[in-house]
Design a protein around this motif. Structure first.
Motif: not given
Length: 524
Positions: A344-351
């Motif tokens: 998958s490609v996750t855009q702007a993953p949150s920390i």
């Protein structure tokens, strides 16, 4: 090359030429082009090349080899590729010359050499530059251009002039190629595809240069090769029937310790078969991002769950890691997997509050295992971190495995949509409804109908959408011709793992869970 014409001839005399000899008495005793001059401007010129090979070894029974023809300039330098004319005294399925008579001690061959239409000037000379031979006794022969000059080994052609070099249309990475490269103590190799065109003499060879930060460069060479059957290729996984327009693959190795940052194709040099060269500079094509995982980093990789029941359907996996050195936030997190699952490609993953990020993967239905082969992070400052074997780095050791199917399906109840029918109403379908529980999911069935004496009179089988818990409905065909009496239905349920349970059969399995499934056929 065009079509090939080959036949065995009698010995060809070229004057008092001493045979060029090799090991064990192998010798080239005659060789000549006829005619010695042609007009190739229309593109249909040919010259017949005849040659004779003798073998002084009386035990020899087979001879084969190659004749190489190449364009030679007035100064004696070669131009363009060599044309390889393979020959064999006996047909072997791969040699261009497949028709021959005589024996191994003296065999003569003929080949119609199609003279190329285009050259860099109006006149060009084509010369036999090397002849090889070997026999079935281990003897070999190689004749070079100096000795070949003693034979009538050239044909001079009037040519159409090709004054322009090749062009390229596209430069791309392979569809599944990594656009991030991890470089540590060893280099990495990048593969490119380049579409090259030269409508006149055809493309011959070239070089692709890739440039990175600080003026660092790396390059790789490409070349068209023509096989004995006329098929052309230009690097691995390419092929066609000519070089006027061809897709080439070229590999460029970026050295260990290369500077981190963007590397892209900056220069392309292409040469055609007439010797014309085109050079394209100042390019910025098919970029890849090189990293040493020095600024942006990640660690504490994990996968959940590690044991997965993907028998009835695909399952989601969670890939967790802790990034470090993030500048201006994370832009993306990409997960690559093997063939048993999907990334998958996750855009702007949150920390999260504990400093980790979680990104998904998918384990496909009935896959034995899912291995995460690569993880790449990109932050807002353009820094990249790449991990895993996909990037030629250490394995991540993130593997989810399928939970084995060890429990057959269970039917807790079963019933028929009707239990009485007149013989005159046949054929008719009755629906068997069974409540089931199954670890892997019920996905198949079979049915047998018995008469009152326990003899099978009808049946069937089929597939179902996998059901782990709930009702399944099976259509039972009651055929025409059943005589009045009581008939019993037995059924078998099969799960996704191939395990099965049988109910109501005459001699095997378990009784039907809600009592015998019986249908009475009446005479009215």
């Amino acid at each position: 090359m065009g079509l090939l014409t080959v036949a065995l001839l009698g010995a060809v005399s070229v004057g008092p030429v001493q045979a060029a000899e090799g090991e064990g008495g192998l010798a080239l005793s005659a060789l000549s082009f006829s005619p010695s001059t042609v007009d190739a401007t229309a593109g249909d010129a040919s010259a017949t090349l005849n040659w004779t090979v003798t073998d002084g070894n009386a035990s020899a029974a087979a001879v084969s080899g190659d004749v190489y023809v190449r364009q030679v300039s007035a100064a004696g330098s070669t131009v363009g590729p060599a044309f390889d004319i393979s020959y064999s005294m006996q047909p072997n399925g791969s040699a261009m010359t497949s028709s021959v008579s005589g024996n191994a001690q003296s065999s003569t061959y003929s080949y119609d050499f199609n003279v190329p239409q285009y050259a860099a000037q109006g006149s060009a000379t084509w010369t036999v530059v090397r002849v090889t031979a070997s026999d079935d006794q281990g003897n070999t022969l190689t004749v070079g251009k100096d000795r070949l000059s003693e034979f009538a080994s050239t044909v001079t052609a009037k040519e159409s002039v090709d004054s322009t070099g090749p062009t390229y249309e596209d430069v791309n990475l392979p569809p599944d190629a990594a656009t991030y490269l991890y470089i540590a103590a060893k280099p990495v190799t990048v593969a490119y595809y380049i579409d090259v065109a030269d409508p006149e003499s055809g493309f011959y060879k070239g070089e692709v240069t890739v440039a990175g930060p600080g003026g660092q460069t790396a390059s790789g060479k490409l070349k068209v090769v023509t096989a004995g059957d006329g098929n052309t290729s230009c690097g691995p996984n390419t092929g066609g029937w000519g070089s006027n327009e061809i897709i080439c693959s070229v590999s460029v190795t970026i050295p260990a310790g290369a500077a981190a940052g963007t590397w892209a194709v900056s220069r392309i040099r292409l040469t055609d078969n007439a010797g014309n060269t085109s050079v394209y500079r100042g390019l910025n094509l098919a970029p890849v991002q090189v990293t040493q995982n020095a600024t942006l980093q990640a660690g504490d990789f994990s996968i959940d769950p590690k044991a997965v029941n993907d028998w009835p359907a695909a399952q989601k996996l969670s890939i967790t890691m802790k990034p470090n050195g993030v500048r201006q936030g994370l832009t993306s997190a990409t997960v690559w997997t093997d063939t048993g699952c999907g990334g998958s490609v996750t855009q702007a993953p949150s920390i999260s509050a504990d400093g980790t990020i979680t990104v998904p993967a998918t384990m496909f239905n009935r896959s034995k295992e899912c291995t995460i082969t690569g993880i790449a992070l990109v932050d807002g400052a353009g820094d990249v971190a790449a991990y895993g074997s996909y990037f030629d780095g250490p394995d991540l050791n993130l593997v989810a495995t399928q939970i084995p199917d060890t429990t057959p399906p269970v039917a807790t109840s079963a019933s028929l949509s009707f239990t009485t029918i007149a013989a005159s109403a046949l054929p008719r379908n009755v629906v068997l409804t069974a409540d089931v529980t199954s670890f892997a999911g019920v996905s198949g069935y079979s049915i047998t109908i018995y008469d009152s004496a326990g003899r099978p009179v009808s049946g069937g089988y089929g597939g179902l959408s996998a059901v782990t818990e709930g009702a399944v409905q099976i259509v039972v065909d009651l055929p025409q011709g059943l005589t009045p009496g009581v008939y019993t239905v037995g059924f078998e349920l099969t799960d996704e793992g191939g395990l099965y349970a049988q109910y109501g059969y005459a001699n095997v399995g378990s009784p039907a869970p809600s009592g015998p499934l019986q249908i009475t056929v009446t005479d009215s």
